[in-house]
Design a protein around this motif. Structure first.
Motif, short mmCIF file in Angstrom:
data_model
loop_
_atom_site.label_atom_id
_atom_site.label_comp_id
_atom_site.label_asym_id
_atom_site.label_seq_id
_atom_site.Cartn_x
_atom_site.Cartn_y
_atom_site.Cartn_z
N GLY A 295 0.80 -1.22 0.00
CA GLY A 295 0.00 0.00 0.00
C GLY A 295 0.83 1.26 0.00
N THR A 296 2.14 1.15 -0.23
CA THR A 296 3.00 2.33 -0.19
C THR A 296 2.65 3.32 -1.29
OG1 THR A 296 4.67 1.14 -1.51
CG2 THR A 296 4.94 1.11 0.89
N THR A 297 2.24 2.84 -2.47
CA THR A 297 1.91 3.76 -3.56
C THR A 297 0.65 4.55 -3.25
OG1 THR A 297 2.93 2.24 -5.14
CG2 THR A 297 1.54 3.96 -6.04
N LEU A 298 -0.32 3.92 -2.61
CA LEU A 298 -1.53 4.64 -2.20
C LEU A 298 -1.19 5.73 -1.19
CD1 LEU A 298 -4.57 5.08 -2.16
CD2 LEU A 298 -4.76 3.21 -0.50
N CYS A 299 -0.31 5.42 -0.24
CA CYS A 299 0.11 6.44 0.73
C CYS A 299 0.79 7.61 0.02
CB CYS A 299 1.06 5.82 1.75
SG CYS A 299 0.24 4.90 3.05
N GLU A 300 1.65 7.30 -0.94
CA GLU A 300 2.32 8.36 -1.70
C GLU A 300 1.29 9.24 -2.40
OE1 GLU A 300 5.72 8.38 -5.15
OE2 GLU A 300 3.87 7.27 -5.52
N ALA A 389 13.80 14.02 9.17
CA ALA A 389 12.98 13.37 8.14
C ALA A 389 11.82 12.63 8.78
CB ALA A 389 13.83 12.41 7.31
N ARG A 390 10.74 12.50 8.03
CA ARG A 390 9.59 11.74 8.49
C ARG A 390 9.62 10.35 7.85
NH1 ARG A 390 9.89 15.06 11.80
NH2 ARG A 390 8.38 16.70 12.26
N ILE A 391 9.35 9.33 8.63
CA ILE A 391 9.31 7.95 8.13
C ILE A 391 7.92 7.39 8.41
CG2 ILE A 391 10.33 5.65 8.23
CD1 ILE A 391 12.86 6.91 9.39
N ILE A 392 7.28 6.86 7.37
CA ILE A 392 5.97 6.21 7.49
C ILE A 392 6.13 4.76 7.06
CG2 ILE A 392 3.59 6.16 6.63
CD1 ILE A 392 3.82 9.18 6.17
N HIS A 393 5.74 3.87 7.94
CA HIS A 393 5.82 2.43 7.67
C HIS A 393 4.41 1.91 7.39
CE1 HIS A 393 6.21 -1.88 9.44
NE2 HIS A 393 6.44 -1.90 8.14
N VAL A 394 4.21 1.41 6.17
CA VAL A 394 2.90 0.88 5.78
C VAL A 394 2.88 -0.62 6.05
CG1 VAL A 394 1.17 0.76 3.97
CG2 VAL A 394 2.83 2.62 3.97
N THR A 395 1.90 -1.06 6.81
CA THR A 395 1.75 -2.48 7.11
C THR A 395 0.50 -3.02 6.42
OG1 THR A 395 0.40 -2.18 9.11
CG2 THR A 395 2.80 -2.11 9.37
N ILE A 445 8.83 6.50 13.93
CA ILE A 445 8.23 5.92 12.74
C ILE A 445 6.72 5.83 12.93
CG2 ILE A 445 8.15 3.91 11.21
CD1 ILE A 445 10.98 3.22 12.19
N LEU A 446 5.96 6.39 12.01
CA LEU A 446 4.50 6.30 12.05
C LEU A 446 4.07 5.04 11.32
CD1 LEU A 446 1.75 7.76 12.69
CD2 LEU A 446 1.85 8.58 10.33
N GLU A 447 3.29 4.20 11.98
CA GLU A 447 2.77 3.00 11.34
C GLU A 447 1.35 3.28 10.81
OE1 GLU A 447 2.93 -0.70 13.29
OE2 GLU A 447 5.12 -0.79 13.24
N VAL A 448 1.14 2.92 9.55
CA VAL A 448 -0.16 3.09 8.91
C VAL A 448 -0.59 1.74 8.35
CG1 VAL A 448 -1.41 4.19 7.02
CG2 VAL A 448 0.27 5.50 8.33
N SER A 449 -1.74 1.28 8.75
CA SER A 449 -2.28 0.01 8.28
C SER A 449 -3.01 0.21 6.96
CB SER A 449 -3.24 -0.57 9.33
OG SER A 449 -4.13 -1.50 8.74
N TYR A 450 -2.69 -0.61 5.98
CA TYR A 450 -3.38 -0.55 4.69
C TYR A 450 -4.88 -0.78 4.86
CZ TYR A 450 -5.02 -1.99 0.08
OH TYR A 450 -5.74 -2.12 -1.09
N GLN A 539 -12.53 4.19 14.79
CA GLN A 539 -11.70 3.14 15.38
C GLN A 539 -10.26 3.19 14.86
OE1 GLN A 539 -13.25 -0.85 14.99
NE2 GLN A 539 -11.20 -1.71 15.01
N ALA A 540 -10.12 3.46 13.55
CA ALA A 540 -8.78 3.45 12.97
C ALA A 540 -7.91 4.50 13.63
CB ALA A 540 -8.87 3.71 11.47
N THR A 541 -8.47 5.69 13.80
CA THR A 541 -7.68 6.75 14.41
C THR A 541 -7.28 6.39 15.83
OG1 THR A 541 -8.91 8.32 13.06
CG2 THR A 541 -7.69 9.21 14.94
N ALA A 542 -8.22 5.89 16.60
CA ALA A 542 -7.92 5.55 17.99
C ALA A 542 -6.88 4.44 18.06
CB ALA A 542 -9.20 5.13 18.70
N ASP A 543 -7.07 3.39 17.23
CA ASP A 543 -6.13 2.27 17.24
C ASP A 543 -4.72 2.73 16.91
OD1 ASP A 543 -8.15 0.63 17.89
OD2 ASP A 543 -8.30 -0.40 15.95
N MET A 544 -4.62 3.54 15.86
CA MET A 544 -3.28 3.91 15.40
C MET A 544 -2.61 4.90 16.34
SD MET A 544 -2.73 1.98 12.94
CE MET A 544 -1.18 2.69 12.41
N LYS A 545 -3.41 5.75 16.97
CA LYS A 545 -2.81 6.66 17.94
C LYS A 545 -2.20 5.89 19.10
CE LYS A 545 -5.36 10.96 17.18
NZ LYS A 545 -6.37 11.90 17.71
N SER A 546 -2.83 4.77 19.44
CA SER A 546 -2.30 3.98 20.55
C SER A 546 -1.04 3.24 20.16
CB SER A 546 -3.36 2.98 21.02
OG SER A 546 -3.58 1.99 20.04
#
Length: 556
Positions: A295-300, A389-395, A445-450, A539-546
């Motif tokens: 999902g890295t291209t979608l994030c881009e 620099a900012r790093i985003i890790h897509v899982t 590192i910010l984790e973002v779930s696809y 839910q997504a926002t709460a989960d990821m903030k945690s």
């Protein structure tokens, strides 16, 4: 386009030198180049090889000096002028590369081969529209070879011109009806349907394929893709199994050395080492990392949708420069491996060099996105070289992610993709390294779930914008404009409106993937439970903030 004939006695040595470069034996190639130049310093073939060897060893000035010296030895210069352009591109001298290419094209107006090779160089350096123009010019001057047509189709695909790409591929297939890469590309230009597909055509081409052909895996990948699009999952996986088995038998790959290298990185980059952020303090770079097809291209696309940040593409600059600095460091210090040697490089210089090169590709934009998934290996090095620099890790769900990789025909890298055991081992090593980075660099590192991203794109995109210090605008959620370029395997899908079709894609093959799932589970890697249930509002926002705290100075 060819150089004058050279001494036949020299050709075996020159060929050996290029072989050493292809195999990554740069120091050996450099020593051979020195010996050849010592006795043949007026031979353009020798000097051109020596220039390549010096570039591989990190001696840019000597490389460019040698190629200029080679050009001075012969009146037949276009090939050497083009080689200099290529060397400048390898050294990430963007403007000098473009200027040199203009110089080359002064000699190329009636030379279709020179136009073709110039177009290819543009294509591989993200100048896709210029590449298309040059490919078309070359095609008007000769009966275009299949290789030219394939590159032209790929460039049109990256630029979003699927009809133009398909038309070009049909011309190619008239001359070479069993061209596997072309047939696979044709299948990936769009989502096939039961009413409009090439399944019967592909089956007929397989039936008439010459016995000694190497195109069979590509045709099978194409067939598997189209069968899956049409919902015939059993036949799709059967074709995919044949494709991956035959492709894996065609190349050499050592999964143990790959996973060992990732483990060595984790061992070398402790919390103390990663916290030593004395690098270049530019705040503009944004790295999106993860596994391919996560999902890295979608994030881009989402991050660049408002125009504040520019998509620089999948840049190999950081890894190339890190390797170059590490080779230099290794020559002055005795270390057990490359990861340990890299601790001794000048990280500030590395960061400055990276930003200078990447920003040229991003047209000078303050904020730019480097979307090379494999940069996950270098998170600790990025933190040292570019502490702001900012790093985003897509899982992504592990089994979905692995299946998406397995069904993709990669032409460069990803040697682990064809064998499910090797794929599992690499995925485990990747997850261990990412866990290591989160442990030694908490909040970096910010984790973002696809899964969360496609179910709740607005909230997840807002999180990414806040993390990167960008102003949110709903414009980010719009499909990209037709002129947008995506140089990835997801070039077709990423142009569509955000959808959830790819969620739980592996569930159609749970029996065939059971061994892989068990291998991942034994390493503590389990499927994402949330990928099987509807996401509740917020839910997504709460989960990821945690999961991830903001890094110092970031707005979250």
């Amino acid at each position: 386009m060819t150089l004058p004939p050279t001494d036949p006695m020299l050709l075996p040595s020159i060929r050996d030198g290029y072989r050493l470069l292809r195999q990554g034996h740069y120091q050996q190639a450099g020593r051979l180049a020195e010996r050849l130049v010592a006795t043949n310093n007026q031979n353009p073939h020798v000097l051109a090889f020596a220039a390549e060897a010096c570039m591989a060893c990190g001696d840019v000035r000597k490389s460019l000096r040698l190629i200029d010296q080679a050009a001075a030895t012969t009146a037949d210069k276009p090939f050497l002028l083009l080689k200099k352009a290529r060397l400048l591109a390898l050294d990430h001298q963007r403007q000098a590369f473009i200027d040199q290419l203009d110089h080359v094209l002064e000699h190329a107006q009636d030379n279709p081969i020179l136009l073709w090779q110039s177009a290819s160089l543009c294509h591989h350096n993200q100048l896709h529209q210029r590449a298309i123009t040059l490919f078309e010019q070359a095609s008007r001057l000769m009966d275009p070879p299949p290789g030219l047509l394939y590159e032209l189709a790929m460039a049109r695909h990256f630029r979003g011109d699927a009809p133009g790409a398909e038309q070009t591929l049909e011309c190619l297939l008239q001359a070479t009806p069993h061209a596997g890469p072309a047939l696979y590309l044709r299948s990936t230009l769009k989502r096939q349907s039961r009413q409009d597909n090439h399944i019967r055509d592909l089956e007929q081409r397989l039936a008439t394929l010459p016995a000694a052909s190497t195109d069979r895996p590509g045709i099978l990948y194409a067939l598997a893709k189209e069968l899956e699009d049409c919902g015939d999952h059993t036949r799709s996986f059967a074709a995919l199994t044949l494709a991956t088995r035959e492709k894996r038998a065609s190349y050499t790959y050592d999964i143990r050395s790959e996973t060992a290298a990732l483990a060595e990185i984790a061992e070398a980059y402790t919390q103390e080492q990663c916290g030593n952020g004395t690098g270049h303090t530019d705040t503009g770079p944004i790295f999106i990392v993860g596994m391919p097809r996560s999902g890295t291209t979608l994030c881009e696309r989402l991050l660049c949708g408002t125009g504040q940040a520019v998509a620089a593409g999948e840049l190999h600059i950081f890894g190339n420069e890190l390797t170059r600095h590490t080779i230099a460091a290794a020559s002055h210090t005795s270390q057990p491996n490359n990861a340990s040697a890299s601790l001794h490089i000048d990280f500030r210089a590395l960061g400055q060099r990276y930003v200078h090169a990447a920003r040229q590709i991003a047209n000078g934009s303050k904020y730019f996105v480097d979307k090379l998934p494999g940069n996950f290996m270098f998170c600790g090095m990025i933190a040292r070289a570019l502490p702001q620099a900012r790093i985003i890790h897509v899982t992504r769900d592990p089994l979905d992610n692995c299946y998406a990789i397995h069904k993709t025909q990669f032409f460069d890298g990803c040697g682990y993709a064809c064998d499910l055991t090797e794929l599992g081992d690499y995925f485990i090593a990747y997850r261990r390294l990412m866990d290591h980075w989160q442990n030694v660099m908490p909040g970096k590192i910010l984790e973002v779930s696809y899964e969360d991203l496609v179910r709740d794109p607005r909230d997840q995109s807002r999180r990414m914008y806040a993390w990167c210090g960008l102003d949110w605008n709903d414009k980010a959620l719009l499909p990209p404009p037709p002129s947008a370029t995506f140089s990835t395997a997801s070039a077709a899908q990423v142009r569509e409106p955000i959808h959830q079709r790819s969620l739980t894609i592996s569930r159609n093959h749970l029996q065939q993937l059971s061994g892989l799932e068990a291998r991942l589970a034994a390493a503590g890697i389990h499927r994402h439970c949330q990928s099987h249930r509807p996401l509740q509002p917020g839910q997504a926002t709460a989960d990821m903030k945690s999961r991830t705290k903001p890094s110092p100075g970031a707005t979250a």
